[in-house]
Design a protein around this motif. Structure first.
Motif, mmCIF file in Angstrom:
data_model
loop_
_atom_site.group_PDB
_atom_site.id
_atom_site.type_symbol
_atom_site.label_atom_id
_atom_site.label_comp_id
_atom_site.label_asym_id
_atom_site.label_seq_id
_atom_site.Cartn_x
_atom_site.Cartn_y
_atom_site.Cartn_z
ATOM 1 N N ASP A 1 0.849 -1.187 0.000
ATOM 2 C CA ASP A 1 0.000 0.000 0.000
ATOM 3 C C ASP A 1 0.885 1.238 0.000
ATOM 4 O OD1 ASP A 1 -1.915 1.965 0.358
ATOM 5 O OD2 ASP A 1 -1.946 1.706 2.540
ATOM 6 N N GLY A 2 0.841 1.981 -1.089
ATOM 7 C CA GLY A 2 1.673 3.183 -1.177
ATOM 8 C C GLY A 2 0.887 4.465 -1.072
ATOM 9 N N SER A 3 -0.340 4.400 -0.582
ATOM 10 C CA SER A 3 -1.215 5.575 -0.593
ATOM 11 C C SER A 3 -1.058 6.467 0.636
ATOM 12 C CB SER A 3 -2.673 5.139 -0.720
ATOM 13 O OG SER A 3 -3.050 4.301 0.360
ATOM 14 N N TYR A 4 -0.393 5.970 1.681
ATOM 15 C CA TYR A 4 -0.374 6.732 2.929
ATOM 16 C C TYR A 4 0.488 7.991 2.854
ATOM 17 C CZ TYR A 4 3.954 4.053 3.612
ATOM 18 O OH TYR A 4 5.203 3.467 3.447
ATOM 19 N N ASP A 5 1.375 8.084 1.848
ATOM 20 C CA ASP A 5 2.221 9.276 1.738
ATOM 21 C C ASP A 5 1.921 10.074 0.473
ATOM 22 O OD1 ASP A 5 3.229 7.535 -0.136
ATOM 23 O OD2 ASP A 5 5.330 7.771 0.450
ATOM 24 N N ASP A 6 0.689 9.929 -0.044
ATOM 25 C CA ASP A 6 0.338 10.613 -1.290
ATOM 26 C C ASP A 6 0.396 12.130 -1.177
ATOM 27 O OD1 ASP A 6 -0.012 8.176 -2.394
ATOM 28 O OD2 ASP A 6 -2.175 8.329 -2.735
ATOM 29 N N VAL A 7 0.270 12.664 0.022
ATOM 30 C CA VAL A 7 0.359 14.109 0.208
ATOM 31 C C VAL A 7 1.729 14.622 -0.216
ATOM 32 C CG1 VAL A 7 1.172 13.972 2.612
ATOM 33 C CG2 VAL A 7 -0.094 16.004 1.843
ATOM 34 N N ILE A 8 2.726 13.709 -0.255
ATOM 35 C CA ILE A 8 4.075 14.099 -0.662
ATOM 36 C C ILE A 8 4.393 13.649 -2.079
ATOM 37 C CG2 ILE A 8 6.550 13.731 -0.237
ATOM 38 C CD1 ILE A 8 5.981 13.722 2.706
ATOM 39 N N ASP A 9 4.170 12.343 -2.368
ATOM 40 C CA ASP A 9 4.627 11.831 -3.669
ATOM 41 C C ASP A 9 3.530 11.734 -4.724
ATOM 42 O OD1 ASP A 9 3.185 9.450 -3.157
ATOM 43 O OD2 ASP A 9 4.927 8.457 -2.295
ATOM 44 N N GLY A 10 2.253 11.762 -4.326
ATOM 45 C CA GLY A 10 1.165 11.743 -5.292
ATOM 46 C C GLY A 10 0.947 10.434 -6.005
ATOM 47 N N CYS B 1 0.578 3.826 -5.775
ATOM 48 C CA CYS B 1 1.106 2.475 -5.996
ATOM 49 C C CYS B 1 2.549 2.327 -5.527
ATOM 50 C CB CYS B 1 0.976 2.077 -7.466
ATOM 51 S SG CYS B 1 1.945 3.078 -8.612
ATOM 52 N N PHE B 2 3.062 3.327 -4.849
ATOM 53 C CA PHE B 2 4.400 3.231 -4.265
ATOM 54 C C PHE B 2 4.491 4.182 -3.076
ATOM 55 C CE2 PHE B 2 4.710 6.655 -7.360
ATOM 56 C CZ PHE B 2 5.405 7.638 -6.671
ATOM 57 N N SER B 3 5.503 3.966 -2.240
ATOM 58 C CA SER B 3 5.742 4.862 -1.106
ATOM 59 C C SER B 3 7.232 5.164 -1.022
ATOM 60 C CB SER B 3 5.265 4.222 0.207
ATOM 61 O OG SER B 3 6.011 3.050 0.480
ATOM 62 N N ILE B 4 7.554 6.265 -0.367
ATOM 63 C CA ILE B 4 8.953 6.657 -0.187
ATOM 64 C C ILE B 4 9.485 6.023 1.096
ATOM 65 C CG2 ILE B 4 10.570 8.565 0.007
ATOM 66 C CD1 ILE B 4 8.505 10.352 -1.338
ATOM 67 N N GLU C 1 8.777 20.163 -1.058
ATOM 68 C CA GLU C 1 9.835 19.865 -2.016
ATOM 69 C C GLU C 1 10.639 18.665 -1.505
ATOM 70 O OE1 GLU C 1 13.842 21.933 -3.950
ATOM 71 O OE2 GLU C 1 12.390 23.160 -2.839
ATOM 72 N N ILE C 2 10.670 17.599 -2.270
ATOM 73 C CA ILE C 2 11.413 16.398 -1.894
ATOM 74 C C ILE C 2 12.894 16.595 -2.180
ATOM 75 C CG2 ILE C 2 11.697 13.927 -2.335
ATOM 76 C CD1 ILE C 2 8.767 13.869 -3.249
ATOM 77 N N GLN C 3 13.724 16.159 -1.252
ATOM 78 C CA GLN C 3 15.171 16.227 -1.426
ATOM 79 C C GLN C 3 15.676 14.876 -1.959
ATOM 80 O OE1 GLN C 3 16.783 19.462 -0.715
ATOM 81 N NE2 GLN C 3 14.556 19.635 -1.025
ATOM 82 N N TYR C 4 16.127 14.889 -3.206
ATOM 83 C CA TYR C 4 16.581 13.665 -3.870
ATOM 84 C C TYR C 4 18.069 13.441 -3.629
ATOM 85 C CZ TYR C 4 12.112 14.048 -6.311
ATOM 86 O OH TYR C 4 10.773 14.129 -6.609
ATOM 87 N N PRO C 5 18.515 12.155 -3.813
ATOM 88 C CA PRO C 5 17.757 10.980 -4.257
ATOM 89 C C PRO C 5 16.944 10.357 -3.114
ATOM 90 C CG PRO C 5 20.023 10.356 -3.857
ATOM 91 C CD PRO C 5 19.944 11.847 -3.640
ATOM 92 N N ILE C 6 15.931 9.589 -3.524
ATOM 93 C CA ILE C 6 15.109 8.849 -2.567
ATOM 94 C C ILE C 6 14.987 7.405 -3.052
ATOM 95 C CG2 ILE C 6 13.758 10.830 -1.761
ATOM 96 C CD1 ILE C 6 11.545 9.954 -3.734
ATOM 97 N N THR C 7 14.548 6.529 -2.144
ATOM 98 C CA THR C 7 14.246 5.149 -2.513
ATOM 99 C C THR C 7 12.759 4.915 -2.313
ATOM 100 O OG1 THR C 7 16.440 4.391 -1.837
ATOM 101 C CG2 THR C 7 14.742 2.716 -2.063
ATOM 102 N N ILE C 8 12.129 4.315 -3.306
ATOM 103 C CA ILE C 8 10.692 4.043 -3.198
ATOM 104 C C ILE C 8 10.447 2.536 -3.211
ATOM 105 C CG2 ILE C 8 10.070 6.232 -4.287
ATOM 106 C CD1 ILE C 8 9.430 4.669 -6.848
#
Length: 219
Positions: free
Chosen positions: A51-60, A63-66, A97-104
């Motif tokens: 479930d990748g929906s719990y952080d949609d406020v950040i990544d939108g 189907c994935f999460s950070i 603003e997300i600070q990259y790189p990140i792992t999803i």
């Protein structure tokens, strides 16, 4: 010579009979086997889909999460996100603003490194508005599975300890493999209620009964 030939034929018949008896003992078509394209197999995959929906406020992307931890800038303030509770302090009106790189982590529990916003948007575009994951019920591990391979005529038992293992196993089940669950097993509903399944029909009923009993986070 005829005597020896008769004995050889009798021996071959007895050997063939033993193999038939063994096949009857481990016949994969009996009782709790789960065909890979059955309704139950598909529902089980949906339960263990990430479930990748719990952080949609950040990544939108539902189907994935950070993966934790990572850094964001919210209204010019640097914030380290390292647990789910941190999302409660954010809203769609914030400048994030997300600070990259990140792992999803993707729906199939695989992990990918994302180096910039363009790459993240590609993953967002791959998500469907309503994904297949069932968020209202979870398996309680470990769960034992018995597997029979019809091609090799071999039988084995595996212990599953995590959603990622169950997803991989159910998704890669071959045409010649037959799986059954070593019941009883437990599940837990979104409200913490403990549920029990004793057989395939009971598990199917439990998943169907609880699949839509909570408000999922998909947008």
């Amino acid at each position: 010579m005829k005597k020896i030939l008769c004995l050889l034929i009798i021996g071959m018949i007895l050997c063939s009979s033993c193999q038939e008896e063994e096949r009857e003992v481990i016949d994969p078509t009996i009782n709790n086997t789960i065909p890979k394209d059955s309704q139950l197999a598909k529902l089980m995959r949906n339960v263990v889909t990430h479930d990748g929906s719990y952080d949609d406020v950040i990544d939108g992307g539902n189907c994935f999460s950070i993966n934790f931890p990572y850094m964001i800038i919210v209204n010019d303030e640097e914030i380290i996100v390292d647990n789910i509770g941190d999302y409660q302090n954010l809203s769609v009106n914030d400048m994030i603003e997300i600070q990259y790189p990140i792992t999803i982590t993707l729906f199939d529990h695989s992990e990918k490194t994302v180096i910039d916003g363009n790459e993240l948007n590609t993953y967002v575009a791959s998500c469907r508005k309503e994904d297949d994951d069932i968020e209202c019920v979870d398996f309680v591990y470990p769960i034992g599975l018995s597997i029979f391979n019809a091609q090799s005529n071999r039988f084995r038992v595996v212990d599953i300890g995590h959603d990622s293992q169950m997803f991989t196993f159910m998704s890669t089940l071959g045409d010649n493999s037959f799986v059954s669950i070593n019941y009883p097993i437990d599940l837990v509903a979104h409200n913490g209620q403990r549920l029990n399944a004793q057989h395939n029909s009971g598990l199917l009923e439990t998943i169907l009964d609880t699949a839509f009993t909570c408000e999922e986070n998909d947008n």
